[in-house]
Scaffold this active site. Sequence first.
Site, PDB file in Angstrom:
ATOM      1  N   LEU A 233       2.674   7.156  -4.339  1.00  0.00           N
ATOM      2  CA  LEU A 233       3.870   7.722  -4.977  1.00  0.00           C
ATOM      3  C   LEU A 233       3.626   9.087  -5.594  1.00  0.00           C
ATOM      4  O   LEU A 233       4.582   9.758  -5.999  1.00  0.00           O
ATOM      5  CB  LEU A 233       4.405   6.770  -6.059  1.00  0.00           C
ATOM      6  CG  LEU A 233       5.096   5.499  -5.574  1.00  0.00           C
ATOM      7  CD1 LEU A 233       5.536   4.651  -6.762  1.00  0.00           C
ATOM      8  CD2 LEU A 233       6.287   5.811  -4.678  1.00  0.00           C
TER       9      LEU A 233
ATOM     10  N   LYS B  46      -8.915  -0.265  -5.934  1.00  0.00           N
ATOM     11  CA  LYS B  46      -9.020   0.365  -4.612  1.00  0.00           C
ATOM     12  C   LYS B  46     -10.321   1.137  -4.494  1.00  0.00           C
ATOM     13  O   LYS B  46     -10.600   2.019  -5.305  1.00  0.00           O
ATOM     14  CB  LYS B  46      -7.826   1.315  -4.426  1.00  0.00           C
ATOM     15  CG  LYS B  46      -7.843   2.157  -3.163  1.00  0.00           C
ATOM     16  CD  LYS B  46      -7.557   1.331  -1.912  1.00  0.00           C
ATOM     17  CE  LYS B  46      -7.695   2.153  -0.646  1.00  0.00           C
ATOM     18  NZ  LYS B  46      -6.583   3.087  -0.418  1.00  0.00           N
TER      19      LYS B  46
ATOM     20  N   HIS C  62       0.876  -1.192   0.000  1.00  0.00           N
ATOM     21  CA  HIS C  62       0.000   0.000   0.000  1.00  0.00           C
ATOM     22  C   HIS C  62       0.904   1.231   0.000  1.00  0.00           C
ATOM     23  O   HIS C  62       1.420   1.629   1.041  1.00  0.00           O
ATOM     24  CB  HIS C  62      -0.907   0.002   1.237  1.00  0.00           C
ATOM     25  CG  HIS C  62      -1.896   1.126   1.243  1.00  0.00           C
ATOM     26  ND1 HIS C  62      -3.236   0.917   1.455  1.00  0.00           N
ATOM     27  CD2 HIS C  62      -1.746   2.466   1.066  1.00  0.00           C
ATOM     28  CE1 HIS C  62      -3.875   2.087   1.413  1.00  0.00           C
ATOM     29  NE2 HIS C  62      -2.975   3.040   1.184  1.00  0.00           N
TER      30      HIS C  62
ATOM     31  N   HIS D 281       3.400  14.333   1.733  1.00  0.00           N
ATOM     32  CA  HIS D 281       2.850  15.678   1.488  1.00  0.00           C
ATOM     33  C   HIS D 281       3.998  16.641   1.759  1.00  0.00           C
ATOM     34  O   HIS D 281       4.791  16.411   2.678  1.00  0.00           O
ATOM     35  CB  HIS D 281       1.707  15.994   2.460  1.00  0.00           C
ATOM     36  CG  HIS D 281       0.475  15.152   2.253  1.00  0.00           C
ATOM     37  ND1 HIS D 281      -0.489  15.451   1.319  1.00  0.00           N
ATOM     38  CD2 HIS D 281       0.067  14.016   2.863  1.00  0.00           C
ATOM     39  CE1 HIS D 281      -1.450  14.532   1.364  1.00  0.00           C
ATOM     40  NE2 HIS D 281      -1.136  13.646   2.293  1.00  0.00           N
TER      41      HIS D 281
ATOM     42  N   ASN E 136      -5.032   7.254  -6.104  1.00  0.00           N
ATOM     43  CA  ASN E 136      -5.747   8.501  -5.770  1.00  0.00           C
ATOM     44  C   ASN E 136      -4.976   9.745  -6.203  1.00  0.00           C
ATOM     45  O   ASN E 136      -4.679  10.630  -5.415  1.00  0.00           O
ATOM     46  CB  ASN E 136      -6.105   8.560  -4.267  1.00  0.00           C
ATOM     47  CG  ASN E 136      -4.893   8.552  -3.349  1.00  0.00           C
ATOM     48  OD1 ASN E 136      -3.846   7.995  -3.693  1.00  0.00           O
ATOM     49  ND2 ASN E 136      -5.014   9.169  -2.187  1.00  0.00           N
TER      50      ASN E 136
END
Length: 337
Positions: free
Chosen positions: A16, A96, A13, A245, A41
Amino acid sequence: MTEIILHEPLDMHLHLRDGDMLHTVAPLSARSFSGALIMPNLVPPITDGEMLRAYRRRILDAAGEECFEPYMTLFFKPEYDFDFLAPLAEEVTAIKLYPAGITTNSEGGVSGFDVETLRPALEAMSELGIPLCIHGETGGFVLDREREFVPIYEELAVAFPELSIVMEHITDAASLEALERHPNLYATITLHHLLITLDDVAGGMLQPHLFCKPIAKRPEDREALLHAALSAHPKVMFGSDSAPHPRHAKEAPGCAAGVFTAPIALPALAELFARHGKLENLQHFISLNAREIYQIDPPAKKVRLVDTPMQVPEKYGEVVPLFAGRKIGWSIADVEC
Ligand code: DOR
Ligand code: ZN
């Protein structure tokens, strides 16, 4: 000196991202992992074969490493059906599913879990042998969100008995109990949820770099997760949920959710398993269980870890890692592939 050689470590999981961030983080995973399940996502999310192939090429290009396999995922849409999925089955390792709006870039996810609405897509996945990965949280009170989702996992597991369902980044002891009740339920566990509780996030001064979704829970939940990982529970795999982030998005009002662990995951796991006298079970958690569950055969890679300390950098590019500026008791000595 104590050492362990891990064969084909897998991160089932991983986020990237894309662009500059992808170039910063992909080499860090590719160096020590043999493969990773890549989350879809992005903005916009990965929803067809063309996007998936192009993203896979960008990952391989950024990774700069031959023995690293990005196992690709699509972002679940109820519209997917057999005709759409069948030609993609070889390239799609999993799909997913995000509840709409539950976490970063999940706005296009599923609203309401009506089995009949989901049936065409989930039956097609079942027939094609494509596992379903789920971010299992409701929109309820933050500490109860995963526990409240357990009945949905169970309803899906019963309605689609041939479908492999992976409960992603579990944080609650109730999820582990559900795992025991259904042969087709599996789970990933992150490094950070094996190490921290809500106290570490918000018990003293707020720690934005430990804020993620699902939020870390109670000590008894962490104990249950730790027991499953350390005992090499065959239905449990390592999935870092390493979610980079930039620092300005974390150290801000409206802190983005995600803990960045990819570059330190293997040394920190070795230290954790060694501290509990369970080093011999790490190979199962880090590779063997995932190979069995996903039926994958990752590129050969040997990672030798030793109990020589690693100094964790303050930042990788714009991203602050878990344990920034601190020492971990173990480090990677060499990698062979
Ligand atoms: O903390 C999280 N960060 N949880 C998720 O589910 C998504 C992830 C991200 O993409 O940043
Ligand atoms: Zn994630």
